[in-house]
Design a protein around this motif. Structure first.
Motif, short mmCIF file in Angstrom:
data_model
loop_
_atom_site.label_atom_id
_atom_site.label_comp_id
_atom_site.label_asym_id
_atom_site.label_seq_id
_atom_site.Cartn_x
_atom_site.Cartn_y
_atom_site.Cartn_z
N MET A 267 24.91 42.34 36.40
CA MET A 267 26.12 41.89 35.72
C MET A 267 26.11 42.42 34.28
O MET A 267 25.12 42.32 33.58
CB MET A 267 26.20 40.37 35.73
CG MET A 267 27.42 39.82 35.04
SD MET A 267 27.32 38.06 34.80
CE MET A 267 27.35 37.43 36.43
N ALA A 268 27.21 42.99 33.85
CA ALA A 268 27.31 43.48 32.47
C ALA A 268 28.45 42.76 31.77
O ALA A 268 29.54 42.62 32.31
CB ALA A 268 27.59 44.97 32.49
N THR A 269 28.20 42.20 30.56
CA THR A 269 29.23 41.49 29.80
C THR A 269 29.37 42.15 28.44
O THR A 269 28.38 42.48 27.79
CB THR A 269 28.83 40.02 29.60
OG1 THR A 269 28.53 39.49 30.88
CG2 THR A 269 29.94 39.24 28.96
N ILE B 227 34.51 41.51 29.19
CA ILE B 227 34.62 42.00 30.57
C ILE B 227 33.30 41.70 31.25
O ILE B 227 32.22 41.95 30.70
CB ILE B 227 34.87 43.52 30.64
CG1 ILE B 227 36.17 43.91 29.94
CG2 ILE B 227 34.94 43.98 32.09
CD1 ILE B 227 36.49 45.39 30.05
N GLN B 228 33.42 41.18 32.44
CA GLN B 228 32.23 40.88 33.22
C GLN B 228 32.31 41.70 34.50
O GLN B 228 33.32 41.65 35.21
CB GLN B 228 32.23 39.40 33.54
CG GLN B 228 30.89 38.86 33.98
CD GLN B 228 30.95 37.34 34.05
OE1 GLN B 228 31.38 36.69 33.10
NE2 GLN B 228 30.54 36.80 35.16
N VAL B 229 31.28 42.50 34.75
CA VAL B 229 31.26 43.30 35.98
C VAL B 229 30.21 42.72 36.90
O VAL B 229 29.02 42.70 36.56
CB VAL B 229 30.96 44.79 35.67
CG1 VAL B 229 30.95 45.59 36.97
CG2 VAL B 229 32.00 45.35 34.72
N GLN C 140 37.78 43.70 42.92
CA GLN C 140 38.65 42.53 42.74
C GLN C 140 38.64 42.23 41.25
O GLN C 140 37.58 41.97 40.67
CB GLN C 140 38.10 41.33 43.50
CG GLN C 140 38.34 41.41 45.00
CD GLN C 140 37.88 40.15 45.70
OE1 GLN C 140 37.00 39.45 45.21
NE2 GLN C 140 38.48 39.88 46.82
N VAL C 141 39.81 42.29 40.64
CA VAL C 141 39.88 42.11 39.18
C VAL C 141 40.58 40.78 38.88
O VAL C 141 41.65 40.50 39.41
CB VAL C 141 40.64 43.27 38.51
CG1 VAL C 141 40.69 43.08 37.00
CG2 VAL C 141 39.98 44.60 38.86
N THR C 142 39.94 39.98 38.07
CA THR C 142 40.53 38.71 37.64
C THR C 142 40.68 38.74 36.12
O THR C 142 39.74 39.11 35.41
CB THR C 142 39.61 37.53 38.03
OG1 THR C 142 39.26 37.67 39.40
CG2 THR C 142 40.28 36.19 37.80
N ILE D 107 35.43 41.75 36.86
CA ILE D 107 35.57 42.76 37.92
C ILE D 107 34.48 42.51 38.94
O ILE D 107 33.29 42.57 38.62
CB ILE D 107 35.44 44.19 37.35
CG1 ILE D 107 36.52 44.45 36.30
CG2 ILE D 107 35.50 45.22 38.46
CD1 ILE D 107 36.38 45.77 35.57
N LYS D 108 34.91 42.18 40.13
CA LYS D 108 33.95 41.99 41.21
C LYS D 108 34.03 43.21 42.13
O LYS D 108 35.13 43.62 42.52
CB LYS D 108 34.27 40.73 42.01
CG LYS D 108 33.96 39.44 41.28
CD LYS D 108 34.26 38.25 42.17
CE LYS D 108 34.02 36.96 41.40
NZ LYS D 108 34.48 35.80 42.16
#
Lengths: 330, 437
Positions: free
Chosen positions: B1-3, B23-25, B73-75, B93-94
């Motif tokens: 996970m990158a924030t 942004i969280q990936v 999947q972007v929220t 972003i999942k």
């Protein structure tokens, strides 16, 4: 009423009647292949070379064998030191390019010479060739100058001896020479790899000789596979035994070549060296002329088979030194 | 996970002002954080709703093009943290990382060549979209080929790649030149996909051997049988605006390739080649295609050119109505190739009277070309002018079948003019390939 396909049919008929192409241009003048120029002057021997110390022989025994033999026969030929086995029909040098642009591989040269230059071959080699080749019995019968059939090769004791000596040379001496140049690490490092691969660009000049060394090493190992670990001295010693036998057969220094005693009835043939002479010279001249860091075999030959050294020097003086001097004077 | 946190400060000049707070990936397990940061950097700089959504979409596309991730999947949610700025959102972003390994086997058809291949590809090797492909193939023209290819995206940009290839190929020229060519080499190249064209700039070093000379190999081939090391820099520019490569009906294509050999090795030459094609729809299913090719090879220091570098001409894909490589200098049965060549062709594709199909078409064509070797002291211009003065040409008609990836042709060929050494083929000729004249 005419068929709707009739115009097409008539067009096809017209086309069939026309000769295509409609125009043919001549090849521009001055366009000849390099090979046309190469082969326009008779025989060309493509081989490794030149020698370790001179410009008229070869450092490679198989190349020197045919170079010497063609010289002995007195044929007009040109030597090209191409140093590239990929050019050869069988992937091995030497090969012969004939005037009619045929390429004759190493093992077929003798047959070619027998077919086209039979009169130039020594009588002994004519029988040898007949015996060695797979020709018909009619082909293998030789005739003397008067047209009378001579003895069959199998009944000629000199021919039998020559075959035996050639087999010994190609078996025992060949492997020793191979070991001397390729498997002695210092000799390979200092001389052989430059001779066989020095003309290639880096890094091919390292890779190609190394690949060849692997191949030769495998061949030597296969030769002695039944004996386990073999020391270099054993390899050289077994070759030396053969060389001493050849020296005994040569006799004293009055005999410049093999079988000169038995050829006393035909003085002309006594002066012509045979394939056996060419083969022994080809194996021993590179050994005796090269300056190698590990010269054990050379020293053994010089000390224990001085007659062989004398024989090689004699051939060199009579057949090549003059060529070298002529080349230098040019 | 990158924030990541946004540092954007300037107000938006147009649209609904919006900034990304973080942004969280999720799902980037093996991908380097620095790569994700580079891909998402434009999104963090966006300051309007439109630009934010567009940048996030482009970032997802880019990660997919790099073959790192898929199933996005972007929220987006209004930022709710105590330090969150007004009009800012948190983006999550999942996605799933693509499988690291895949393998395939198959068959390929190229220009008068068929092959069966197997390949294994390792994706995202070092976490930055690097790809290592190992492949091997056996074929009719390329007898055996082994290749290892490492592709590294530069700056996490799928349109700019560094490419390193190690290969060994055994190419079969027995039918046309009584020899095989064994090539072992490496190539490093920088590839860029620019909006209007593609460029490639690189260096290649190849150890080449002319081997397996046939029993009937001509003395010329035998004399050129050798091994050499080509060390060259090359550049290619390529633009393709055709609707289809195998059977184009509209658009254009051009390609320029140049090569300078002699930076090390023992082969020195300068080589240039240009290809161009223009296609035009004429309506009612008719279209016309015009193709031109030209190339020249100039050895340096007065040396003669070598067989693997020379151009070859003739055959259904290069000059119809002539045998494969049947145009230009020969020695006996062997094509020797040439240093200067040109070829041009016009094709009219027509619908068939009864069969209404885009795949099966009629074909009327005219081809012309020339190939010549540079003789001593002859300039490229002189050789080209000489070649133009004695063109090799043919006309014909036939049927073609468009498979989608390649084209099959059956033509009735009528050679019109030729040089003495050219091998014309009057009558039916079958062609299979992609890149036709």
């Amino acid at each position: 009423m005419a068929s709707p396909l009739s115009p097409i049919r008539s067009l096809l008929n017209q086309l069939a009647a026309t000769s295509f192409p409609l125009k043919t241009f001549p090849i521009p003048q001055g366009t000849s292949t390099k090979a046309d120029q190469e082969s326009s002057n008779g025989l060309v021997l493509y081989c490794y070379g030149p020698g370790f110390q001179d410009d008229v022989t070869s450092f490679d025994p198989p190349s020197l064998r045919w170079l010497a033999y063609l010289t002995f026969l007195g044929l007009e030929f040109r030597t090209v030191y191409c140093n590239e086995p990929l050019k050869a029909p069988n992937g091995r040098l030497p090969y012969l390019l004939t005037a009619d642009r045929q390429c004759i591989a190493d093992e077929d040269i003798l047959d070619y010479l027998r077919t086209h230059y039979d009169q130039c071959l020594p009588a002994l080699d004519r029988t040898l060739t007949s015996a060695a080749s797979t020709s018909t019995p009619a082909d293998s019968q030789t005739t003397d100058a008067s047209g009378k059939p001579t003895d069959s090769p199998s009944s000629d004791p000199d021919a039998a001896r020559q075959r035996a000596l050639l087999a010994l040379l190609e078996n025992q001496v060949d492997v020793a020479v191979r070991y001397y140049f390729w498997c002695e690490p210092a000799n390979f490092r200092e001389q052989t790899r430059y001779a066989y691969g020095g003309h290639y660009p880096w890094p091919v000049n390292h890779i190609e000789p190394w690949l060849q060394q692997c191949q030769k090493t495998r061949q030597v190992a296969a030769h002695f596979s039944h004996r386990g670990l073999v020391q270099p001295e054993e390899i050289y010693r077994s070759a030396l035994t053969v060389l001493q036998a050849l020296a005994d057969h040569l006799g004293d220094h009055h005999n410049p070549y093999f079988f000169t005693k038995s050829a006393t009835t035909d003085p002309a043939s006594a002066l012509q060296p045979s394939l056996l002479d060419a083969t022994l010279f080809a194996y021993m001249f590179p050994v005796l002329s090269a300056t190698m860091p590990r010269a054990q075999f050379k020293t053994m030959v010089k000390e224990e088979a001085p007659r062989i050294e004398e024989f090689v020097r004699n051939i060199w003086d009579r057949w090549f030194k003059t060529g070298l001097l002529a080349q230098e004077s040019e | 996970m990158a924030t990541m946190g946004s540092q954007a400060k300037t107000p938006a000049s147009e649209g609904i002002p919006l900034r990304i707070n973080s942004i969280q990936v999720e799902g980037a397990l093996r991908t380097r954080e620095s790569v994700v940061r580079q891909v998402l950097a434009p999104a963090l700089a966006a300051q309007t709703f439109e630009s934010v959504t567009q940048a996030v979409h482009q970032a997802c596309c880019r990660l997919e093009q790099l073959e790192i991730m898929q199933d996005f999947q972007v929220t987006m949610d209004l930022a709710s943290g105590p330090l969150a700025a007004d009009h800012s959102v948190d983006v999550i972003i999942k996605a799933k990382e693509k499988g690291r390994f895949w393998a395939r086997t198959g068959t390929e058809l190229g220009n008068s060549e068929g092959s069966a291949h197997t390949s294994a590809t390792f994706r995202n090797l070092f976490g930055g979209g690097e790809r290592l492909a190992l492949s091997g193939s056996v074929g009719t023209r390329t007898r055996l080929s082994q290749q290892a290819n490492l592709t590294i995206p530069l700056g996490a940009n799928p349109y700019r790649m560094f490419d390193l290839a190690l290969y060994q190929q055994n190419q079969n020229f027995q039918a046309t030149g009584s020899h095989d060519q064994l090539l072992r080499g490496l190539t490093v190249a920088l590839k860029s996909n620019l909006p209007r064209f593609t460029t490639e700039l690189g260096y290649t070093a190849v150890w080449r051997q002319i081997t397996q000379l046939g029993e009937r190999a001509s003395p010329s081939i035998r004399q050129d049988a050798d091994q050499d090391l080509k060390s060259a820099i090359f550049g290619t520019i390529f633009a393709d605006r055709r609707d289809n490569a195998a059977l184009p009906t509209t658009g254009y294509m051009w390609k320029l390739h140049t090569e300078l050999a002699g930076i090390g090795g023992n082969v020195e030459f300068l080589k240039g080649e240009a290809h161009g094609q223009v296609n035009e729809r004429l309506g009612s299913g008719f279209s016309v295609s015009t193709t031109g090719r030209i190339g020249a090879l100039k050895p340096v220091n007065g040396a003669s050119s070598r067989i693997p570098d020379r151009f070859l001409l003739g055959g259904p894909t290069s000059l119809r109505g002539f045998r494969p490589f049947g145009v230009g200098p020969r020695d006996g049965c062997d094509a020797l190739g040439g240093d200067v060549f040109w070829s041009t062709g016009v094709s009219l594709f027509t619908p068939l009277p009864v069969i209404d199909s885009d795949k099966l078409k009629g074909h009327l064509w005219a081809n012309a070309g020339g190939l010549s070797a540079l003789s001593k002291n002859e300039s490229i211009r002189e050789a080209l002018v000489g070649s133009l003065a004695r063109p090799t040409s043919s006309v014909g008609a036939g049927l073609l079948f468009h498979h989608g990836l390649f084209r099959l042709e059956l033509n009735l060929c009528l050679p019109l003019t030729k040089s003495t050494w050219d091998q014309a083929r009057q009558g039916w000729q079958f062609g299979l390939g992609i890149d036709f004249l």
